[in-house]
Design an enzyme around this catalytic site. Structure first.
Site: not given
Ligand code: MN
Length: 228
Positions: A96, A204, A206
């Site tokens: 990001c 994202h 994660e």
């Protein structure tokens, strides 16, 4: 166990857990201190995280009305960190804002506001839930990204991703290739071909550590960071 330096941000647990689950040791950096001179002896890889906008003055542009500065010290620290990590040949995974700051640090530019600057823009700002699949991306064949996610794509090159950004890479820094784009043309991933693992994504990954959709990205990063 590979030591992974992480730029501190406001949503650290998912990044740290994503690194732990693939066998890495996440270590938060101090963004208000100078970048360590001996980066490559302290860490095996560097993870750039999400956050606010990079100051457009860093790439020679006037600020758009939507500009939201990142936390104090982050632009300065991360630009220096990115250059030092590339020089040291350390594996880099940038997520990001991380992708945006890496690009600016190495000479690229950004789209400052997707909704007003991209014709026919999709909705790239879907904050909740964090793992909501907001739009698809088309992955470029022959890239590290494509190799790592080969078992996750449909029809050979399509991924569904989450999306929480209003900026994106415009001109990639020299030496980088675009490895994924959204259907509206927004650049969603880039990488630098070569020996070093330098991979960046705009979404994202994660946020999916429980279900593993993007675990191969963290696995590839940790594998590259594993001391020989
Ligand atoms: Mn997006």
């Amino acid at each position: 166990m590979p030591r992974i330096a992480i730029v501190p941000c406001r949503a650290m647990p998912d990044y740290e857990e994503s690194v732990r689950r693939v066998g890495g040791d996440p270590i938060a950096l101090d963004r208000l201190a100078p970048v360590p001179a001996d980066l490559a002896s302290l860490y095996d890889g560097v993870l750039f995280t999400g956050g606010g906008d990079v100051d457009p003055a860093r790439y020679g542009a006037a600020p758009h009305a939507s500009y939201q500065a990142a936390d104090e010290g982050r632009d300065e620290f991360e630009i220096a960190l990115a250059r030092a990590a590339v020089t040291a040949g350390l594996p880099i995974f940038a997520i990001c804002r991380g992708m945006q700051v890496l690009n600016v640090a190495l000479g690229g530019t950004l789209v400052q506001d997707i909704p007003t600057m991209v014709n026919g823009a999709l909705d790239h700002a879907v904050p909740e839930p964090r793992y909501h699949l907001a739009h698809e991306v088309w992955v470029a064949k022959g890239t590290r990204l494509s190799t790592m996610l080969r078992d996750k794509m449909v029809e050979g090159d399509i991924l569904q991703v989450n999306s929480r950004h209003h900026q994106a890479v415009s001109t990639p820094a020299e030496g980088f290739i675009v490895s994924a784009t959204a259907p509206d043309g927004v650049i969603e991933a880039m990488e630098r071909p070569g020996d070093a693992f330098i991979v960046a994504v705009q979404w994202h990954p994660e946020n999916f550590y429980r279900t593993g959709e993007f675990r191969p990205l963290f696995e590839g990063f940790i594998e590259a960071a594993r001391p020989a």
